[in-house]
Scaffold this motif. Structure first.
Motif, mmCIF file in Angstrom:
data_model
loop_
_atom_site.group_PDB
_atom_site.id
_atom_site.type_symbol
_atom_site.label_atom_id
_atom_site.label_comp_id
_atom_site.label_asym_id
_atom_site.label_seq_id
_atom_site.Cartn_x
_atom_site.Cartn_y
_atom_site.Cartn_z
ATOM 1 N N ILE A 406 -6.597 -0.239 47.075
ATOM 2 C CA ILE A 406 -5.617 -0.508 48.131
ATOM 3 C C ILE A 406 -6.286 -0.402 49.495
ATOM 4 O O ILE A 406 -6.065 -1.232 50.380
ATOM 5 C CB ILE A 406 -4.414 0.447 47.998
ATOM 6 N N VAL A 407 -7.160 0.603 49.652
ATOM 7 C CA VAL A 407 -7.841 0.770 50.938
ATOM 8 C C VAL A 407 -8.750 -0.430 51.208
ATOM 9 O O VAL A 407 -8.693 -1.048 52.281
ATOM 10 C CB VAL A 407 -8.640 2.093 50.955
ATOM 11 N N LEU A 408 -9.568 -0.803 50.223
ATOM 12 C CA LEU A 408 -10.462 -1.943 50.412
ATOM 13 C C LEU A 408 -9.648 -3.217 50.640
ATOM 14 O O LEU A 408 -9.973 -4.031 51.499
ATOM 15 C CB LEU A 408 -11.372 -2.109 49.190
ATOM 16 N N GLY A 409 -8.576 -3.341 49.863
ATOM 17 C CA GLY A 409 -7.735 -4.527 49.980
ATOM 18 C C GLY A 409 -7.096 -4.657 51.345
ATOM 19 O O GLY A 409 -6.897 -5.766 51.834
ATOM 20 N N SER A 410 -6.792 -3.521 51.986
ATOM 21 C CA SER A 410 -6.166 -3.614 53.304
ATOM 22 C C SER A 410 -7.124 -4.236 54.309
ATOM 23 O O SER A 410 -6.711 -4.989 55.187
ATOM 24 C CB SER A 410 -5.704 -2.233 53.767
ATOM 25 N N PHE A 411 -8.419 -3.953 54.155
ATOM 26 C CA PHE A 411 -9.414 -4.575 55.042
ATOM 27 C C PHE A 411 -9.454 -6.084 54.777
ATOM 28 O O PHE A 411 -9.491 -6.890 55.708
ATOM 29 C CB PHE A 411 -10.791 -3.956 54.823
ATOM 30 N N ALA A 412 -9.431 -6.440 53.493
ATOM 31 C CA ALA A 412 -9.455 -7.853 53.144
ATOM 32 C C ALA A 412 -8.201 -8.545 53.663
ATOM 33 O O ALA A 412 -8.267 -9.686 54.132
ATOM 34 C CB ALA A 412 -9.553 -8.010 51.634
ATOM 35 N N LEU A 413 -7.083 -7.844 53.604
ATOM 36 C CA LEU A 413 -5.821 -8.441 54.047
ATOM 37 C C LEU A 413 -5.893 -8.799 55.530
ATOM 38 O O LEU A 413 -5.556 -9.917 55.928
ATOM 39 C CB LEU A 413 -4.680 -7.458 53.779
ATOM 40 N N VAL A 414 -6.351 -7.842 56.345
ATOM 41 C CA VAL A 414 -6.442 -8.108 57.785
ATOM 42 C C VAL A 414 -7.436 -9.240 58.040
ATOM 43 O O VAL A 414 -7.150 -10.178 58.796
ATOM 44 C CB VAL A 414 -6.851 -6.828 58.544
ATOM 45 N N GLY A 415 -8.587 -9.199 57.380
ATOM 46 C CA GLY A 415 -9.593 -10.243 57.565
ATOM 47 C C GLY A 415 -9.062 -11.612 57.168
ATOM 48 O O GLY A 415 -9.241 -12.595 57.886
ATOM 49 N N PHE A 416 -8.376 -11.641 56.044
ATOM 50 C CA PHE A 416 -7.842 -12.910 55.539
ATOM 51 C C PHE A 416 -6.807 -13.478 56.504
ATOM 52 O O PHE A 416 -6.842 -14.657 56.860
ATOM 53 C CB PHE A 416 -7.211 -12.671 54.160
ATOM 54 N N LEU A 417 -5.907 -12.618 56.980
ATOM 55 C CA LEU A 417 -4.878 -13.083 57.904
ATOM 56 C C LEU A 417 -5.516 -13.607 59.196
ATOM 57 O O LEU A 417 -5.087 -14.624 59.741
ATOM 58 C CB LEU A 417 -3.904 -11.947 58.215
ATOM 59 N N LEU A 418 -6.567 -12.914 59.656
ATOM 60 C CA LEU A 418 -7.239 -13.355 60.880
ATOM 61 C C LEU A 418 -7.869 -14.728 60.677
ATOM 62 O O LEU A 418 -7.803 -15.598 61.552
ATOM 63 C CB LEU A 418 -8.312 -12.342 61.294
#
Lengths: 457, 242
Positions: A406-418
């Protein structure tokens, strides 16, 4: 003085809109890589919802874990947008121009990611939705406004609304520009978003006033949000959480990590979109100088927090302080926070040579955020593990693979949205860039030609 | 209006664990398997904890039953955003399972660690399903639960008294743990009634200087009183040894 490339209006438009029309191989790598991590994130969260919170590492004394730490971290990152754009807009700092858009967008996406955490961390988010939105007023059941968990979403939602409005206000002229140059679904989208912008004097005036007003209005919110997030901890009775210094400490820590994240983003934009003419070395220089001040302020509060634990000589507070400063593994964590959060990056930023080196700035900003993540963990966890002297209730916290995902995924989520954002909207404010070009003049000072910004009021 | 409280005499406690089992049966607490216990997610509204007293070699193992302290100024209450935990006017710290959304802030702010979260869906073996107490809600996954001084027994007694048009009699109602305790170490009753067993016991123990409460100095005013163990060996040791 270094050479500044003078850009024509048409050139600026073409270059800044480039990521919208062309997808470079690196962007594809980004989409696929981040998308893959995001899929793991979605799987981990679904797994947790299906089986229950038992699949996390949470247990009796450690009822809050990685997800709450990550929540605080992302709230911290979200402070950069306003720090960069509102404050610098109000002080009319010229170097803000290429970074405002990215910083504001990062604010919104990291805030949304942060808000996701407390919701999924309850294990049954549909119940949160059922009880809280819409609230059950007709049965005369009101939310308990004494509790920080009511203040917290209020503050965050205010901040999200404010910063979304702020971002949107600054995007309207660009939307009109995009509307006039596109066809198909994009044209429909931009037409709606441009709100009939024609670029006449009245509209510009209103847009400028709205921008200034919103930056002024959002500043108190920006201070209050992380203060209130810190009160989630400070109003409880847990030793080392129960500290009055928490509110300013969290705010300064948020600025430290947030502005560093903007540096990361600037470097990434330079590499991904080849915005070398816009995100220039002098911008790294300026933000590096800001970071020295912010970082030192953060260190001061970090030491204050320790000092305030020692000063009252309260046995329990000292116990936990001793535990988290000197006992394995927290002694290593403390050293890591000190070194990554301050003693590597700040001495490097002192030298202009390094501030003007994109790679060094990128890696130091990553280091700061590693340190700041560790700092949030350091602040939150030790107090929970060994709350009071009832030793039979002490226990270690070991995060499970689900929480790590979940922690790693949250970074991916922000990056993906950007990344998605920069495919649809220009990641650098086009009109602000052009406005900057208008203000920029070359002045003859003695024998040298100096780039200067001249304004008339 | 009664003010419910409990006295636990550690001098009488033999650490048999009858209170834990009685509570488990009375309040539909799920069966704690070894697995769940090692995960530190076992649910026991009253639990028997062991700790060590003294320095080696004069070290002694002690045990203490820990139910919810039913704090008068309970720190767990104001932090709940949805009022899932609240104070009744009889001084019991209640938990409304259906309102709980699982923020777990109450457990973070409870320093006696007497709030238990249902990390897994609670399960009973088929043979035990028919012995669930119909007076007590069976909780589901994702909610907090805790000792509530067997509030269903209190409510039942109060209703009975109301039907019979009389006041609740002194010590008419007791909790499952107090009822099961073979040595009468746990006594439950109305702290405001001077004739109740708790009040008498407290008054007497106060005289002997044996009364204390866990983490009393946090200012939460717990309503579970402990009576110190009378340690003959320790008393026999000369004070000069320190």
């Amino acid at each position: 003085m270094q050479e500044r490339h003078r850009l024509g209006e048409e050139e600026i438009t073409r270059e800044l809109f480039r990521p919208l029309v062309t997808t470079t191989p690196m962007m594809w790598v980004g989409f696929i890589g981040l998308g893959a991590v995001l899929a793991i994130f979605v799987f981990a969260v679904s797994w947790m919802f299906y089986w229950g919170l038992g699949v996390t590492g949470l247990q009796r004394p450690n009822m809050w874990g990685f997800m709450i730490v990550n929540f605080v971290f992302w709230i911290g990152i979200s402070h950069a947008g306003v720090m960069i754009s509102a404050i610098l807009r109000l002080t009319q700092a010229e170097w803000r121009r290429p970074v405002t858009r990215a910083a504001e967008v990062m604010t919104i996406f990291s805030l949304m990611t942060a808000m996701l955490h407390p919701v999924i961390h309850t294990g049954r988010p549909w119940r949160t939705l059922y009880w809280v939105f819409p609230y059950d007023f007709w049965r005369n059941l009101w939310p308990d406004v004494r509790g920080p968990l009511v203040w917290d979403p209020s503050a965050i939602l205010t901040y999200l609304t404010g910063s979304t409005l702020f971002l949107y206000t600054t995007m309207i002229p660009d939307m009109a520009l995009a509307r006039d140059r596109t066809t198909g679904w994009r044209r429909v989208l931009y037409t709606i978003l441009a709100l009939g912008w024609r670029g006449n004097e009245r509209q510009w005036k209103m847009q400028t006033i709205a921008g200034f007003l919103l930056s002024g209005l959002i500043l108190p919110v920006f201070v209050s949000v992380h203060s209130i997030v810190s009160w989630d901890f400070a109003v409880s009775l847990v030793p080392t959480w129960h500290a009055t210094v928490f509110a300013p400490y969290f705010v300064i820590g948020a600025i430290h990590s947030g502005v560093s994240a903007v540096v990361t983003l600037m470097a990434l934009m330079r590499w991904l979109f080849r915005f070398d003419h816009y995100i220039r070395l002098e911008h790294f220089d300026a933000i590096g100088r800001l970071l020295i001040a912010v970082g030192t302020g953060w260190l001061w509060f970090f030491l204050l927090d320790i000092f305030f634990a020692i000063y009252p000589q309260e046995a329990r507070e000292l116990e936990i302080m001793q535990f988290r400063l000197f006992q394995w593994p927290f002694n290593v964590l403390t050293a890591l926070i000190f070194i990554f959060g301050y003693f590597i990056p700040v001495p490097i930023w002192i030298f202009q040579r390094f501030r003007r080196n994109v790679k060094i700035m990128f890696w130091t900003s990553i280091l700061v955020n590693v340190g700041m993540w560790a700092e949030r963990y350091w602040l939150i966890k030790p107090g929970l593990m060994r709350k009071y002297e009832l030793t039979f209730d002490w226990n270690w916290y070991r995060p499970s693979i689900v929480e790590v995902s979940i922690v790693l995924g949250s970074f991916a989520l922000v990056g993906f949205l950007l990344l998605v954002f920069s495919k649809i909207f220009p990641p650098i404010s086009v009109w602000e860039e052009k406005e900057g070009q208008h203000f920029a003049q070359q002045l003859q000072v003695g024998k040298r030609v100096v780039n200067a910004i001249v304004r008339e009021f | 209006m009664p003010r419910w409280g409990m006295v636990i005499d550690l001098d009488r406690c033999i650490g048999c664990g009858a209170c834990v089992v009685a509570c488990q049966a009375e309040n539909n607490v799920p069966i704690n398997t070894e697995d769940v216990y090692h995960q530190r997610r076992a649910i026991a509204w009253i639990r028997l904890e062991r700790y060590w007293e003294g320095e080696f070699p004069n070290i002694k193992a002690r045990y203490i039953p820990v139910p919810c302290m039913q704090c008068t100024n309970a720190p767990c209450e104001p932090v709940c955003p949805v009022y899932a935990t609240y104070h009744t006017n009889e001084g019991i710290n209640m938990q409304v399972y259906n309102r709980c959304i699982g923020t777990r802030y109450c457990a973070v702010n409870c320093h006696w660690h007497v709030r238990f979260f249902n990390f897994w869906e609670p399960k009973w073996p088929d043979s035990l399903k028919n012995q669930l107490n119909p007076d007590v809600t069976v909780r589901s996954r994702g909610v907090m639960e805790k000792c509530n001084f067997c509030v269903h027994r209190i409510v039942k007694a109060e209703q009975k008294a109301k039907v019979e048009k009389r006041e609740l009699r002194t010590d008419e109602v007791t909790t499952a743990c107090a009822q099961a305790c073979p040595t009468n170490a746990i006594v439950f009753g109305d702290l405001d009634d001077p004739n109740s067993a708790v009040s008498k016991l407290l008054a007497q123990a106060e005289h002997e200087g044996r009364v204390y409460r866990l983490l009393e100095d946090l200012g939460t005013d717990p309503k579970v009183y402990y009576l110190k163990k009378v340690d003959i060996e320790a008393a026999a040791e000369p004070a000069a040894a320190h």
